[in-house]
Scaffold this active site. Structure first.
Site, mmCIF file in Angstrom:
data_model
loop_
_atom_site.group_PDB
_atom_site.id
_atom_site.type_symbol
_atom_site.label_atom_id
_atom_site.label_comp_id
_atom_site.label_asym_id
_atom_site.label_seq_id
_atom_site.Cartn_x
_atom_site.Cartn_y
_atom_site.Cartn_z
ATOM 1 C CE LYS A 110 -16.461 0.688 22.381
ATOM 2 N NZ LYS A 110 -16.229 -0.445 22.972
ATOM 3 C CG ASP A 143 -19.849 3.238 28.156
ATOM 4 O OD1 ASP A 143 -19.734 2.344 28.517
ATOM 5 O OD2 ASP A 143 -20.681 3.413 27.735
ATOM 6 C CB CYS A 164 -20.926 -3.690 32.220
ATOM 7 S SG CYS A 164 -22.215 -3.351 31.399
ATOM 8 C CG ASN A 178 -17.036 0.069 31.696
ATOM 9 O OD1 ASN A 178 -17.696 0.001 30.174
ATOM 10 N ND2 ASN A 178 -16.717 -0.925 32.275
HETATM 11 C C1 RUB Z 1 -22.264 -0.674 28.891
HETATM 12 C C2 RUB Z 1 -21.116 -0.708 29.685
HETATM 13 C C3 RUB Z 1 -20.167 -2.047 29.369
HETATM 14 C C4 RUB Z 1 -18.894 -0.886 27.763
HETATM 15 C C5 RUB Z 1 -18.676 -1.603 26.793
HETATM 16 O O1 RUB Z 1 -22.907 -0.385 29.782
HETATM 17 O O2 RUB Z 1 -20.952 -0.405 30.063
HETATM 18 O O3 RUB Z 1 -19.720 -1.886 29.516
HETATM 19 O O4 RUB Z 1 -20.431 0.432 27.023
HETATM 20 O O5 RUB Z 1 -19.385 -2.537 26.541
HETATM 21 P P1 RUB Z 1 -24.547 -0.387 29.146
HETATM 22 P P2 RUB Z 1 -18.293 -2.718 24.489
HETATM 23 O O6 RUB Z 1 -25.264 -1.680 29.419
HETATM 24 O O7 RUB Z 1 -25.531 0.498 30.450
HETATM 25 O O8 RUB Z 1 -24.618 -0.087 27.593
HETATM 26 O O9 RUB Z 1 -16.878 -3.124 24.544
HETATM 27 O O10 RUB Z 1 -19.910 -3.796 23.961
HETATM 28 O O11 RUB Z 1 -18.546 -1.406 23.331
#
Ligand code: RUB
Length: 310
Positions: free
Chosen positions: A231, A195, A126, A205
């Site tokens: 988180k 998340d 992701c 996540n």
């Molecule tokens: C984003 C996702 C990311 C986490 C952490 O999912 O799964 O791995 O949100 O991101 P989506 P960060 O694209 O559906 O929002 O470390 O930038 O907070």
């Protein structure tokens, strides 16, 4: 930007990623307060504020970061006596949350970098700024690193990761989600984001993260989750289950092209703590099972959703 505009950007994923939506949520509530023109009636303001909060929280259900950011922004507001003092408190809280979250990201990057040696192949999935922080630092400090970024169907956030890393000059290879196990034998360490971190250490996540963890476990590759303390979910301590967001089928393919076919599009999954080598937080690297301690440290204990009127 109005609260509605900000909420729309989160809902449509123009703003996405748990850290970014948390900061956007805090900013949305701050902007609501700054633009409030309903007069001096405290009860009316609080009622409108609750509506704004619920409207913002409904945009994306899985990332607890959004909830924690919004509640942080509302801390102590009810103790203020006038609408203006309430607005001032909201602005201060929102700015404080954003500064803390940026500082946390920086610390996570510094810690993660120490787990990266020159010559490492790294896998990520992701697009997580927490997961990329250490990788980019390692590259900037002169370590030779290479990253396998998974495509991350259906929304292909792996494309964003690949472009972001390439822009920073980090060598990166984009792979299909189905290529995770095949490529894992070339990988030295995995970094992913989160998340929501549950009180039992399970990490929610992007869908496919648990597959990556499983493949890393099989290949004895360290698997780290990078997650700021906001988180972590105190709701999971009171037994609440994390809602896994189910998005539109059209993200997978056009249902019109598949008459009689159903689709399933959950966009997050749960990685059990036994597959996680450590969670890198701004308080250091912790075993996933220590998630409980972070929740106590940050939130002082658990809360029931319907009782949390802070
Ligand atoms: C984003 C996702 C990311 C986490 C952490 O999912 O799964 O791995 O949100 O991101 P989506 P960060 O694209 O559906 O929002 O470390 O930038 O907070």
């Amino acid at each position: 930007m109005s609260l509605e505009e900000m909420a729309k950007k989160i809902e449509t994923m123009e703003i996405r990623g748990a850290g970014r939506i948390a900061r956007a949520g805090a900013t949305g509530i701050k902007d609501f307060a700054l633009e409030y023109k309903g007069g001096d009636d405290v009860a009316k303001f609080l009622s409108e504020l609750r509506k704004a909060r619920d409207f913002m929280l409904a945009t994306r259900p899985t990332a607890v970061s959004l909830r924690n950011a919004v509640y942080y922004t509302l801390r102590g507001v009810k103790e203020e006596k006038t609408v203006q003092d309430m607005i001032n408190r909201i602005v201060k809280n929102a700015d404080e949350f954003i500064a803390l979250s940026e500082k946390a990201l920086e610390k996570i990057g510094k810690i993660a970098e120490k787990r990266i040696q020159s010559g490492y192949n790294i896998m990520t999935t992701c697009n997580s700024h927490a997961a990329l922080a250490g990788i980019i630092r390692a590259h900037k400090s002169g370590k030779k690193v290479h990253v396998f970024a998974t495509e991350s169907r259906p929304k292909q956030q792996g494309f964003i990761t690949a472009r972001e890393l390439a822009k920073e000059g980090v060598p990166v290879t984009l792979i299909c989600d189905s290529g995770v196990r095949h490529h894992m034998r070339m990988v030295d360490v995995c970094f992913v984001g989160a998340d929501t971190v549950c009180s039992n250490g399970a990490v929610i996540n992007k869908i496919g993260t648990s597959q990556l963890a499983l493949a890393a476990h099989e290949a004895r590759v360290p698997f780290y989750v990078c997650a700021e303390s906001f988180k972590f979910s105190q709701l999971t301590m009171s037994g609440e289950l994390v809602e896994i967001e189910e998005r539109d089928w059209s993200e997978i393919a056009d249902p019109k092209d598949f008459p009689g076919v159903k689709f399933s599009n959950p966009v997050f999954d749960a990685t059990p703590p036994e597959y996680i080598s450590g969670i890198i937080t701004e308080f250091g690297v912790i075993p996933a099972y220590a998630a409980y301690d972070i929740i106590i440290k940050q939130f002082g204990g658990f809360v029931f959703e319907d009782e949390d009127e802070s």
